[in-house]
Design a protein around this motif. Structure first.
Motif, PDB file in Angstrom:
ATOM      1  N   GLU A  51      44.427 -76.894 133.702  1.00 18.93           N
ATOM      2  CA  GLU A  51      43.921 -78.259 133.518  1.00 18.93           C
ATOM      3  C   GLU A  51      42.520 -78.246 132.903  1.00 18.93           C
ATOM      4  O   GLU A  51      42.190 -79.097 132.079  1.00 18.93           O
ATOM      5  N   LEU A  52      41.731 -77.251 133.330  1.00 18.06           N
ATOM      6  CA  LEU A  52      40.362 -77.163 132.816  1.00 18.06           C
ATOM      7  C   LEU A  52      40.349 -76.885 131.314  1.00 18.06           C
ATOM      8  O   LEU A  52      39.495 -77.384 130.594  1.00 18.06           O
ATOM      9  N   THR A  53      41.306 -76.089 130.873  1.00 16.88           N
ATOM     10  CA  THR A  53      41.310 -75.698 129.459  1.00 16.88           C
ATOM     11  C   THR A  53      41.983 -76.737 128.563  1.00 16.88           C
ATOM     12  O   THR A  53      41.444 -77.085 127.516  1.00 16.88           O
ATOM     13  N   ILE A  54      43.163 -77.225 128.991  1.00 18.82           N
ATOM     14  CA  ILE A  54      43.851 -78.136 128.061  1.00 18.82           C
ATOM     15  C   ILE A  54      43.266 -79.544 128.065  1.00 18.82           C
ATOM     16  O   ILE A  54      43.667 -80.367 127.253  1.00 18.82           O
ATOM     17  N   SER A  55      42.324 -79.796 128.964  1.00 20.90           N
ATOM     18  CA  SER A  55      41.672 -81.105 128.924  1.00 20.90           C
ATOM     19  C   SER A  55      40.483 -81.094 127.958  1.00 20.90           C
ATOM     20  O   SER A  55      39.743 -82.067 127.869  1.00 20.90           O
ATOM     21  N   LYS A  56      40.318 -79.973 127.263  1.00 18.77           N
ATOM     22  CA  LYS A  56      39.230 -79.871 126.284  1.00 18.77           C
ATOM     23  C   LYS A  56      39.765 -80.279 124.900  1.00 18.77           C
ATOM     24  O   LYS A  56      40.969 -80.253 124.674  1.00 18.77           O
ATOM     25  N   MET A 104      43.835 -87.130 130.618  1.00 19.94           N
ATOM     26  CA  MET A 104      43.263 -85.887 130.097  1.00 19.94           C
ATOM     27  C   MET A 104      44.270 -85.061 129.301  1.00 19.94           C
ATOM     28  O   MET A 104      44.018 -83.891 129.008  1.00 19.94           O
ATOM     29  N   THR A 105      45.413 -85.637 128.970  1.00 20.76           N
ATOM     30  CA  THR A 105      46.488 -84.992 128.172  1.00 20.76           C
ATOM     31  C   THR A 105      47.118 -83.781 128.852  1.00 20.76           C
ATOM     32  O   THR A 105      47.775 -82.964 128.207  1.00 20.76           O
ATOM     33  N   VAL A 106      46.898 -83.655 130.149  1.00 23.90           N
ATOM     34  CA  VAL A 106      47.501 -82.527 130.874  1.00 23.90           C
ATOM     35  C   VAL A 106      48.975 -82.827 131.139  1.00 23.90           C
ATOM     36  O   VAL A 106      49.809 -81.922 131.191  1.00 23.90           O
ATOM     37  N   LEU A 112      38.424 -86.375 123.886  1.00 27.59           N
ATOM     38  CA  LEU A 112      38.110 -85.524 125.039  1.00 27.59           C
ATOM     39  C   LEU A 112      36.748 -84.831 124.895  1.00 27.59           C
ATOM     40  O   LEU A 112      36.205 -84.322 125.862  1.00 27.59           O
ATOM     41  N   PRO A 169      39.213 -81.259 137.585  1.00 20.63           N
ATOM     42  CA  PRO A 169      40.530 -81.404 138.214  1.00 20.63           C
ATOM     43  C   PRO A 169      40.487 -81.077 139.706  1.00 20.63           C
ATOM     44  O   PRO A 169      39.574 -80.391 140.166  1.00 20.63           O
ATOM     45  N   TYR A 179      33.383 -73.228 129.027  1.00 20.06           N
ATOM     46  CA  TYR A 179      33.982 -74.569 128.914  1.00 20.06           C
ATOM     47  C   TYR A 179      33.163 -75.464 127.975  1.00 20.06           C
ATOM     48  O   TYR A 179      33.712 -76.343 127.316  1.00 20.06           O
ATOM     49  N   LEU A 210      34.385 -74.607 124.546  1.00 20.71           N
ATOM     50  CA  LEU A 210      35.689 -75.235 124.297  1.00 20.71           C
ATOM     51  C   LEU A 210      35.525 -76.727 123.976  1.00 20.71           C
ATOM     52  O   LEU A 210      36.383 -77.321 123.333  1.00 20.71           O
TER      53      LEU A 210
END
Lengths: 379, 303
Positions: free
Chosen positions: A108-113, B51-53, B74, B81, B99, B102
């Motif tokens: 979740e931390l990565t794909i929310s970027k 958040m597109t998750v 984003l 999360p 992060y 990213l």
């Protein structure tokens, strides 16, 4: 910037794994052992001079010395160390990269970027191959200097092992990634990849064995047909002198026997082809791990025609300076040698597209499935 | 201006689990918005859609002016999360850098922001220690710092005080208030009602995939405002006619206008009744929540 961040992260992840450094250590040991072999005016020296073997052929500057040294690299170090042991260690080290990546709480931390899933997937995949690329690069650099200092040949083709081994590893890693993403379990991914690798090995070995039998039968048929022609010519010659010569019946029996054998071989060949053709097709569609690694043998082969593969397989005639006779199809001794020669020619002449291209197509298909699953998945 | 505007969000998982059933929510610029609901109500699913998750089955609306699902948006959103996990091999500073990168934050900015955020979140001195040595509360603070690395206009926090001690919770509340003062919108997802009540400007209550109530706590509790008058002695017979409710020696008058209790007080005094107390009462968030949720269906859903 994002790719660089993933690259740095992959490096940190790998260097945090003890197995990475263990593999680097063993690689260094293998390189040092290789470098301990040298050639001098009297022969070959092993273990930095600890053992000396006197030899007429394996002396400093001889093409055989060069062939042996390069051959040890391409046939032993690449085929056994890089293609098996180091690959198994690399799979153990990397099998958990994608399961960890898609682990709940982490993904979740990565794909929310602000990075697309497809880009993220392939970036992660490429940087994960870093493990193998780094290991092989370190290894090849060591080997490059060993070869340079020991036989005076600064051969940049040694570095061809980096893309070759990385490509070979990527076939297996693609499966590991697909299973890792679906099951989120490194152990399951490793086990299934292992099973897949064994399956590939079985397909390739089956094809090689069947190809050998098929080639043998073709050689046999040619040998028998050649025998029939020779015997017929001899028979005609004898008949032209005397029709009651005692050798006539012997020759007629021999011709008959050759014809029977030829027919028998043709029947066997048809039967073998029933198995060999589908096996060849399965092999054509699957990743060709052994043939990919075998490319190094092709590219590093001796310019003077010294055949290290023959020596490795126990054929010492060339090494001992014995003249190689021309292929005589009527002698049985030549059958095996001719079969092996034709098989080697067959494998060495298989185009790069067949060896790497089709394998990469398979890998692309697996990665396509994995990336589709990754992009569609609700985490 | 609305930073989040969602209409009719639906999510049906395979197996026909209907997680969201037409959710409509609006979060305004510069406010702290709390989304509350029992476990399994669909709060995290909604956040993950933003958040597109998670892919919504149906969604329309915008976030920071762009359609939901737009990746570029984003860049200006910070997200923490629930139950997040940082790579064990990274230090606190490396986590923020990773992060941040990213999120396309430049190196110089990453350096300055990571130092200031670690200090702001009380993690100074821990920046070079591996995250596997951090306590749960420290990881939560690091998570918030991570969410702030890209200097977001909108911050989405899923259970931010989970595992944080009371002192840490207070610090996080103060931080949220500071962020609001800086003009950022905060979307807070929590089931800690007391926490939300203290910081949120507006709340939405979600039950079984639907938003059942939405607005300021004041507007949502206005109907429940009342005055409770406690007396001693016998309850006068007229009380039942003039008050909404009589409960033992307590008279309850619904409404928020103090003038409604004056005639009752006058009459009580005229009858020499002893007035022990007159108390204006309003529902708190927990009362509101319990009213919204059928508590028999959601055991243990609130803390």
């Amino acid at each position: 910037m994002q790719f660089k961040a993933l690259l740095i992260d992959a490096y940190r992840q790998l260097s945090a794994a003890k197995l990475f450094w263990v593999t680097v250590g063993i690689s260094a040991l293998v390189v040092v052992s290789f470098g301990s072999i040298s050639f001098n005016t009297e022969g070959i020296s092993i273990g930095f001079g600890a053992y000396q073997i006197e030899s007429e052929q394996l002396r400093e500057g001889s093409p055989w010395a060069r062939g042996l040294y390069i051959g040890i690299f391409s046939s032993l170090l690449v085929n056994i160390w890089l293609a098996w042991i180091a690959t198994i260690l690399a799979l153990i080290s990397t099998c958990s990269i994608f399961p960890e990546f898609v682990h709940s709480g982490s993904i979740e931390l990565t794909i929310s970027k602000p990075i697309g899933r497809l880009k993220l997937f392939f970036s992660k995949y490429l940087v994960s191959l870093l493990f193998v690329i780094m290991q092989v690069a370190i290894f090849c650099t060591g080997i490059f200097f060993c070869v340079g200092f020991r036989i005076g040949e600064w051969n940049p083709m040694i570095f061809a092992a980096i893309p070759v081994v990385a490509t070979f590893f990527s076939y297996l890693f693609a499966i590991c990634v697909l299973i890792g993403i679906v099951t989120r379990s490194g152990i399951t991914a490793l086990l299934i990849t292992g099973v897949f690798w064994m399956l590939l090995w079985t397909i390739q070995t089956s094809e090689t064995i069947l190809n050998r039998f098929v080639t043998q039968q073709i050689v046999d048929i040619e040998r028998f047909d050649e025998g029939i022609i020779t015997a017929t010519e001899e028979l005609d010659k004898i008949k032209s002198v005397s029709s009651e010569d005692i050798r006539i019946s012997k020759l007629e029996k021999r011709i008959e026997s050759f014809q029977d054998n030829s027919e028998e071989a043709a029947e066997l060949l048809a039967e073998l082809n029933m198995w060999h053709t589908p096996t060849s097709w399965v092999l054509a569609l699957s990743p060709k791990t052994a043939q990919t690694i075998g490319l190094l043998d092709r590219w590093l082969s001796d310019p003077d025609g010294f055949d290290i593969a023959a020596i490795m397989s126990g054929d010492m005639r060339e090494f001992e300076g014995e003249e190689l006779e021309e292929f005589d199809p009527t002698t049985r001794n030549a059958r095996e040698r001719e079969t092996m020669r034709r098989m080697r020619d067959d494998y060495e002449n298989r185009p790069l597209f067949y060896v790497i291209g089709t394998s990469l197509l398979f890998e692309g298909f697996i990665l396509g499935l994995a990336s589709w699953y990754f992009c569609r998945k609700d985490f | 201006m609305a930073v989040i505007q969602l209409q009719d969000v639906e999510k049906v998982y395979r197996g026909k689990v209907h997680a969201l059933r037409g959710v409509t929510i609006e979060v305004m610029d510069g406010e702290i918005f709390g989304l509350l609901g029992p476990n399994g109500a669909g709060k995290s699913t909604l956040v993950k859609i933003l958040m597109t998750v998670i892919h919504a089955s149906k969604v329309s609306g915008t976030m920071l002016g762009n359609p939901i699902g737009n990746r570029k948006t984003l860049k200006n959103v910070g997200y923490l999360p629930e139950h997040h996990r940082f790579p064990y091999y990274l230090t606190g500073k490396q986590v923020l850098h990773h992060y941040g990168a990213l999120c396309k934050v430049g190196r110089k900015e990453r350096n300055s922001r990571s130092s200031s955020l670690l200090t702001r979140l009380g993690l100074a001195g821990w920046e070079n220690k591996k995250v596997n040595t951090y306590s749960k509360g420290m990881l939560q603070r690091l998570g918030i710092a991570q969410a702030l690395m890209n200097n977001p206009a909108l911050l989405i926090l899923d259970e931010p005080t989970d595992g944080v001690d009371p002192v840490g919770r207070r610090e996080i509340r103060d931080l949220l208030a500071e962020l609001r003062e800086e003009g950022r919108a905060v979307f807070l997802n929590s089931h800690l009602l007391s926490e939300l009540e203290m910081v949120c400007d507006r709340v939405a209550i979600m039950v079984k995939g639907r938003v059942t109530m939405q607005g300021t706590i004041q507007s949502l509790t206005v109907d429940s405002q009342r005055y409770e008058i406690k007396i001693t002695g016998e309850m006068p017979a007229w009380a039942k006619e003039h008050c909404s409710e009589v409960n033992g020696n307590m008279l309850v008058c619904k409404g928020n206008d103090p003038s409604i209790v004056q005639p009752i007080l006058d009459r009580l005094r005229a009858e020499n009744k002893t007035i022990v107390s007159v108390k204006p009462v309003r529902e708190n968030l927990e009362d509101l929540f319990m009213r919204a949720v059928d508590n028999t269906d959601s055991p243990g859903a609130i803390q």
